[in-house]
Write a protein that holds these residues in place. Structure first.
Motif, PDB file in Angstrom:
ATOM      1  N   ARG A  66     -28.450  37.443 -28.470  1.00 38.12           N
ATOM      2  CA  ARG A  66     -27.286  36.595 -28.736  1.00 38.12           C
ATOM      3  C   ARG A  66     -26.221  37.383 -29.511  1.00 38.12           C
ATOM      4  N   TRP A  67     -26.698  38.164 -30.491  1.00 43.89           N
ATOM      5  CA  TRP A  67     -25.760  38.983 -31.271  1.00 43.89           C
ATOM      6  C   TRP A  67     -25.019  39.970 -30.386  1.00 43.89           C
ATOM      7  N   GLU A  68     -25.765  40.581 -29.444  1.00 49.47           N
ATOM      8  CA  GLU A  68     -25.122  41.566 -28.560  1.00 49.47           C
ATOM      9  C   GLU A  68     -23.897  40.956 -27.895  1.00 49.47           C
ATOM     10  N   SER A  69     -24.050  39.720 -27.385  1.00 48.99           N
ATOM     11  CA  SER A  69     -22.911  39.134 -26.680  1.00 48.99           C
ATOM     12  C   SER A  69     -21.835  38.661 -27.659  1.00 48.99           C
ATOM     13  N   ILE A  70     -22.237  38.218 -28.849  1.00 49.93           N
ATOM     14  CA  ILE A  70     -21.229  37.820 -29.849  1.00 49.93           C
ATOM     15  C   ILE A  70     -20.435  39.045 -30.306  1.00 49.93           C
ATOM     16  N   LEU A  71     -21.169  40.144 -30.553  1.00 52.60           N
ATOM     17  CA  LEU A  71     -20.494  41.338 -31.078  1.00 52.60           C
ATOM     18  C   LEU A  71     -19.528  41.958 -30.065  1.00 52.60           C
ATOM     19  N   LYS A  72     -19.821  41.768 -28.790  1.00 49.39           N
ATOM     20  CA  LYS A  72     -18.892  42.273 -27.764  1.00 49.39           C
ATOM     21  C   LYS A  72     -17.504  41.674 -27.963  1.00 49.39           C
ATOM     22  N   ILE A  73     -17.464  40.445 -28.461  1.00 50.50           N
ATOM     23  CA  ILE A  73     -16.174  39.778 -28.670  1.00 50.50           C
ATOM     24  C   ILE A  73     -15.663  40.026 -30.085  1.00 50.50           C
ATOM     25  N   MET A  74     -16.569  39.977 -31.063  1.00 48.37           N
ATOM     26  CA  MET A  74     -16.129  40.014 -32.462  1.00 48.37           C
ATOM     27  C   MET A  74     -15.741  41.409 -32.955  1.00 48.37           C
ATOM     28  N   ILE A  75     -16.369  42.439 -32.432  1.00 51.10           N
ATOM     29  CA  ILE A  75     -16.025  43.787 -32.903  1.00 51.10           C
ATOM     30  C   ILE A  75     -14.578  44.154 -32.545  1.00 51.10           C
ATOM     31  N   PRO A  76     -14.154  43.899 -31.302  1.00 50.08           N
ATOM     32  CA  PRO A  76     -12.715  44.137 -31.047  1.00 50.08           C
ATOM     33  C   PRO A  76     -11.820  43.221 -31.870  1.00 50.08           C
ATOM     34  N   ARG A  77     -12.258  41.989 -32.111  1.00 52.86           N
ATOM     35  CA  ARG A  77     -11.442  41.075 -32.916  1.00 52.86           C
ATOM     36  C   ARG A  77     -11.272  41.603 -34.324  1.00 52.86           C
ATOM     37  N   ALA A  78     -12.357  42.159 -34.864  1.00 47.73           N
ATOM     38  CA  ALA A  78     -12.302  42.696 -36.225  1.00 47.73           C
ATOM     39  C   ALA A  78     -11.629  44.068 -36.248  1.00 47.73           C
ATOM     40  N   ARG A  79     -11.254  44.560 -35.074  1.00 47.83           N
ATOM     41  CA  ARG A  79     -10.587  45.864 -34.928  1.00 47.83           C
ATOM     42  C   ARG A  79     -11.367  46.983 -35.621  1.00 47.83           C
ATOM     43  N   LEU A  80     -12.667  46.995 -35.386  1.00 46.43           N
ATOM     44  CA  LEU A  80     -13.480  48.061 -35.971  1.00 46.43           C
ATOM     45  C   LEU A  80     -13.340  49.314 -35.125  1.00 46.43           C
ATOM     46  N   ASP A  81     -13.403  50.472 -35.774  1.00 44.97           N
ATOM     47  CA  ASP A  81     -13.413  51.696 -34.978  1.00 44.97           C
ATOM     48  C   ASP A  81     -14.848  51.953 -34.509  1.00 44.97           C
ATOM     49  N   ARG A  82     -15.031  53.011 -33.743  1.00 38.57           N
ATOM     50  CA  ARG A  82     -16.329  53.178 -33.086  1.00 38.57           C
ATOM     51  C   ARG A  82     -17.433  53.552 -34.069  1.00 38.57           C
ATOM     52  N   VAL A  83     -17.060  54.171 -35.158  1.00 41.89           N
ATOM     53  CA  VAL A  83     -18.055  54.515 -36.167  1.00 41.89           C
ATOM     54  C   VAL A  83     -18.484  53.243 -36.920  1.00 41.89           C
ATOM     55  N   GLN A  84     -17.502  52.441 -37.299  1.00 38.25           N
ATOM     56  CA  GLN A  84     -17.811  51.185 -37.988  1.00 38.25           C
ATOM     57  C   GLN A  84     -18.662  50.295 -37.099  1.00 38.25           C
ATOM     58  N   GLU A  85     -18.356  50.319 -35.813  1.00 38.27           N
ATOM     59  CA  GLU A  85     -19.111  49.515 -34.856  1.00 38.27           C
ATOM     60  C   GLU A  85     -20.595  49.873 -34.870  1.00 38.27           C
ATOM     61  N   VAL A  86     -20.870  51.164 -34.899  1.00 40.41           N
ATOM     62  CA  VAL A  86     -22.262  51.626 -34.913  1.00 40.41           C
ATOM     63  C   VAL A  86     -22.986  51.078 -36.148  1.00 40.41           C
ATOM     64  N   HIS A  87     -22.339  51.188 -37.316  1.00 36.16           N
ATOM     65  CA  HIS A  87     -22.956  50.749 -38.564  1.00 36.16           C
ATOM     66  C   HIS A  87     -23.160  49.235 -38.582  1.00 36.16           C
TER      67      HIS A  87
END
Ligand code: HEC
Length: 111
Positions: free
Chosen positions: A79-100
């Motif tokens: 469930r998180w995987e699909s939520i994060l697909k939407i929320m990570i771009p919304r939070a404008r995280l860079d790719r390093v922050q995304e990994v963490h």
């Protein structure tokens, strides 16, 4: 009267020249030699070690901007995987922050 018109002649001539010059074709310069190699393509995979502490901080700071901070154990990994697909771009995280952030949330997700 005639003298007046003659005075304008150079101006008309210059204007015509300006139009001619600005409308004439510009040639594209050709690159004869490269002084440096083109940069290597950016790899789609990034090599950063997931850091749960960094992830927790980013999560607390960035994921509470629009809504209350969700509990990581509220959802399972899938469930998180699909939520994060939407929320990570919304939070404008860079790719390093995304990994963490992903590592932190998934490590604490409901089983
Ligand atoms: C720019 C605003 C914004 C940011 C930043 C943001 N969210 Fe959201 N979030 C929303 C909105 C709006 C919703 C409501 C559901 C929707 O519109 O998709 C939501 C819903 C959620 C939900 C509920 C989803 C569901 O299906 O019930 C979760 C969980 C969530 N966000 C987690 C996060 C996490 C984790 C982060 C940080 C990576 C984050 N959000 C950052 C705007 C944001």
């Amino acid at each position: 009267m005639i003298y007046q018109n003659l005075k304008k002649l150079p101006i008309i001539f210059l204007f015509g020249l300006l139009v001619f010059v600005s409308c004439s074709k510009k040639t594209i310069p050709t690159i004869t030699e490269r002084s440096s190699d083109p940069p290597p393509p950016v790899s789609p995979v990034i090599n950063v070690k997931p850091d749960l502490d960094a992830g927790k901080t980013i999560f607390a700071n960035q994921c509470s901007r629009c809504h209350g901070l969700p509990e990581p154990n509220k959802y399972n990994t899938q469930r998180w995987e699909s939520i994060l697909k939407i929320m990570i771009p919304r939070a404008r995280l860079d790719r390093v922050q995304e990994v963490h952030v992903k590592a932190y949330i998934l490590a604490n997700a409901a089983k």
